[in-house]
Design an enzyme around this catalytic site. Structure first.
Site, PDB file in Angstrom:
ATOM      1  N   GLN A 127      59.037  43.389  21.264  1.00  0.00           N
ATOM      2  CA  GLN A 127      60.110  42.857  20.419  1.00  0.00           C
ATOM      3  C   GLN A 127      59.637  42.696  18.982  1.00  0.00           C
ATOM      4  O   GLN A 127      58.713  41.925  18.715  1.00  0.00           O
ATOM      5  CB  GLN A 127      60.560  41.506  20.983  1.00  0.00           C
ATOM      6  CG  GLN A 127      61.676  40.833  20.209  1.00  0.00           C
ATOM      7  CD  GLN A 127      62.109  39.529  20.866  1.00  0.00           C
ATOM      8  OE1 GLN A 127      61.364  38.942  21.642  1.00  0.00           O
ATOM      9  NE2 GLN A 127      63.295  39.075  20.573  1.00  0.00           N
ATOM     10  N   GLY A 128      60.258  43.421  18.043  1.00  0.00           N
ATOM     11  CA  GLY A 128      59.892  43.355  16.635  1.00  0.00           C
ATOM     12  C   GLY A 128      60.835  42.473  15.838  1.00  0.00           C
ATOM     13  O   GLY A 128      61.675  42.985  15.088  1.00  0.00           O
ATOM     14  N   SER A 130      59.774  38.650  14.634  1.00  0.00           N
ATOM     15  CA  SER A 130      59.056  37.765  13.709  1.00  0.00           C
ATOM     16  C   SER A 130      58.227  38.545  12.695  1.00  0.00           C
ATOM     17  O   SER A 130      57.688  39.614  12.989  1.00  0.00           O
ATOM     18  CB  SER A 130      58.133  36.820  14.493  1.00  0.00           C
ATOM     19  OG  SER A 130      58.872  35.943  15.298  1.00  0.00           O
ATOM     20  N   GLU A 251      68.097  36.323  26.535  1.00  0.00           N
ATOM     21  CA  GLU A 251      66.782  35.727  26.738  1.00  0.00           C
ATOM     22  C   GLU A 251      66.906  34.327  27.333  1.00  0.00           C
ATOM     23  O   GLU A 251      66.049  33.881  28.092  1.00  0.00           O
ATOM     24  CB  GLU A 251      66.028  35.667  25.406  1.00  0.00           C
ATOM     25  CG  GLU A 251      64.625  35.111  25.522  1.00  0.00           C
ATOM     26  CD  GLU A 251      63.887  35.114  24.194  1.00  0.00           C
ATOM     27  OE1 GLU A 251      62.657  35.160  24.199  1.00  0.00           O
ATOM     28  OE2 GLU A 251      64.562  35.076  23.145  1.00  0.00           O
ATOM     29  N   GLU A 376      60.584  22.056  14.549  1.00  0.00           N
ATOM     30  CA  GLU A 376      61.175  21.661  13.268  1.00  0.00           C
ATOM     31  C   GLU A 376      62.462  22.432  12.998  1.00  0.00           C
ATOM     32  O   GLU A 376      63.486  21.861  12.590  1.00  0.00           O
ATOM     33  CB  GLU A 376      60.173  21.902  12.130  1.00  0.00           C
ATOM     34  CG  GLU A 376      60.706  21.519  10.750  1.00  0.00           C
ATOM     35  CD  GLU A 376      59.722  21.855   9.649  1.00  0.00           C
ATOM     36  OE1 GLU A 376      59.950  21.402   8.517  1.00  0.00           O
ATOM     37  OE2 GLU A 376      58.739  22.567   9.925  1.00  0.00           O
TER      38      GLU A 376
END
Length: 398
Positions: A127-128, A130, A251, A376
């Site tokens: 999976q590309g 981030s 997902e 966060e």
């Protein structure tokens, strides 16, 4: 639970008991986050054995090679798979994420090209998403792709330049699905496209990232003039954000129950260690173990409720996925801490052949509150988009 569901459970349990034997018996309990390097080739062989007997892609529609199982039966399959201590799957990204995305958004040519190979575990995916400057903030991706014609007689190709990071198992993948900016000057979620890019080409470089566990299941992936065919964009060019968000929805689907069943096995191992070391007799430790067990049941019930709402077409309430990520990440991190505590001083020393399972659990779960969207960021999304609180300052002008 219907009679048909009970019959399916019996079928799944019997098949696993029969086939997790012989050469596959030694694979029980192997693999999973933090241990993806363990017996990878052997586990891929197990996955192919599953495929040969019709046990991969069980939730896919039958016309795409799946079994078309109901939600209840998919849950049963995950439960029985975990109960049998079957090894972690090597094809999660292809089977659970890309496959359903291609079924929903892909062309018939893309489906015919890729789905059979995913189902048969002939091609592995990574999976590309981030990037160094776009981790939890996916809309900030800077990897670019442009259509280039090499001659008037050939089809244009997408040429990709940029960098992805924290790419799980990229070193073993045959293909990568990439979010890239294909409209110059576009910002945020506008102008992004969802591309399918082959890994085995000169323009793709994979650099493993050595983790604190000593393993390297994450990688950096560099694209320097990497190429892929014009028709290997899923959805329309510029509509990649919608496709990417849909994939993230898959997902967080039924496969999350498989994750939680893995958690249950880990909790069982922690309890067994506590009994062996005598720390189970400490009332404080017993209380923490009880809290962990209750937390796991709460997560399971919540996941089933969300899945049921989606199945009925109601859609889960806004922000529930973000809350679920916060809950399981915090729960798992504390389980890692508890795993070390029940070992006592022995947990501070590694074995000659490497880390123990408890040590690996502790070290790997340090990342749970960061990857997949940091705590966060999850809290900011809940605050701003669900509770309607004022937006967090995005910087100051000078």
């Amino acid at each position: 639970m219907t009679q048909t569901d009970e019959e399916f459970r019996a079928e799944a349990r019997a098949w696993l008991e029969e086939h997790l034997s012989g050469e596959f018996a030694a694979l029980k309990g192997l693999g999973g986050p933090g241990s993806e390097h363990v017996a990878h080739a052997e586990r891929r062989g197990w996955d192919r054995h599953l495929a040969e007997h019709g046990w991969t892609c069980v939730g896919w529609p039958e016309e795409h090679g799946g079994r078309g199982l109901s939600l209840a039966q998919q849950v049963i399959w995950h439960e029985e798979y975990a109960r049998a201590e079957a090894p972690a799957r090597v094809n999660h990204l292809g089977e659970e994420l890309l496959g359903p995305t291609l079924i929903a958004f892909g062309t018939s040519e893309q489906q015919e090209r890729f789905l059979p190979r995913i189902r048969a575990v002939d091609e592995l995916w990574c999976q590309g998403y981030s990037e160094p400057g776009a981790g939890s903030d996916l809309a900030a991706v800077s990897t670019k792709a442009r259509l280039v014609s090499t001659s008037s007689t050939t089809e244009p190709e997408w040429v990709v330049d940029g960098q992805k990071v924290w790419t799980s198992m990229a070193h073993d993948a045959d293909w990568i699905f990439v979010i890239a900016r294909t409209e110059p000057g576009s910002r945020l979620h506008q102008g992004l496209s969802f591309l399918l890019v082959p890994m085995d080409q000169p323009g793709v470089e994979v650099r493993p990232i050595r983790q604190i566990t000593g393993t390297s299941e994450f990688n950096e992936v560099f694209f320097t003039g990497a190429r892929t065919a014009k028709d290997l964009v899923v959805g329309e060019p510029g509509d990649g954000w919608r496709v990417a968000m849909a994939l993230l929805g898959f997902e967080r689907g039924v496969s999350t129950l498989g994750q939680q069943l893995g958690f249950r096995r880990e909790l069982g191992q922690v309890v067994a260690t506590a009994r062996r070391t005598g720390t189970y007799d400490d009332p404080v430790v017993r209380d923490r173990l009880a809290q962990a067990a209750v937390g796991l049941e709460v997560m399971r019930s919540n996941a089933l409720r969300i899945l049921s709402e989606n199945l009925r077409g109601e859609g889960a309430a806004r922000g529930q996925d973000n809350v679920a990520k916060l809950v399981w990440a915090d729960w798992h991190k504390h389980l890692g801490e508890l795993a070390m505590e029940v070992q006592g001083s022995a947990g501070l020393v590694a074995e000659e052949d490497g880390l123990t399972e408890s040590q690996r659990l502790f070290l790997f779960t340090r990342a749970d509150t960061i990857y997949g969207g940091s705590d966060e960021v999850q809290r900011t999304i809940i605050a701003e988009r669900v509770l309607g609180l004022p937006r967090e300052p995005r910087g100051t002008s000078t």
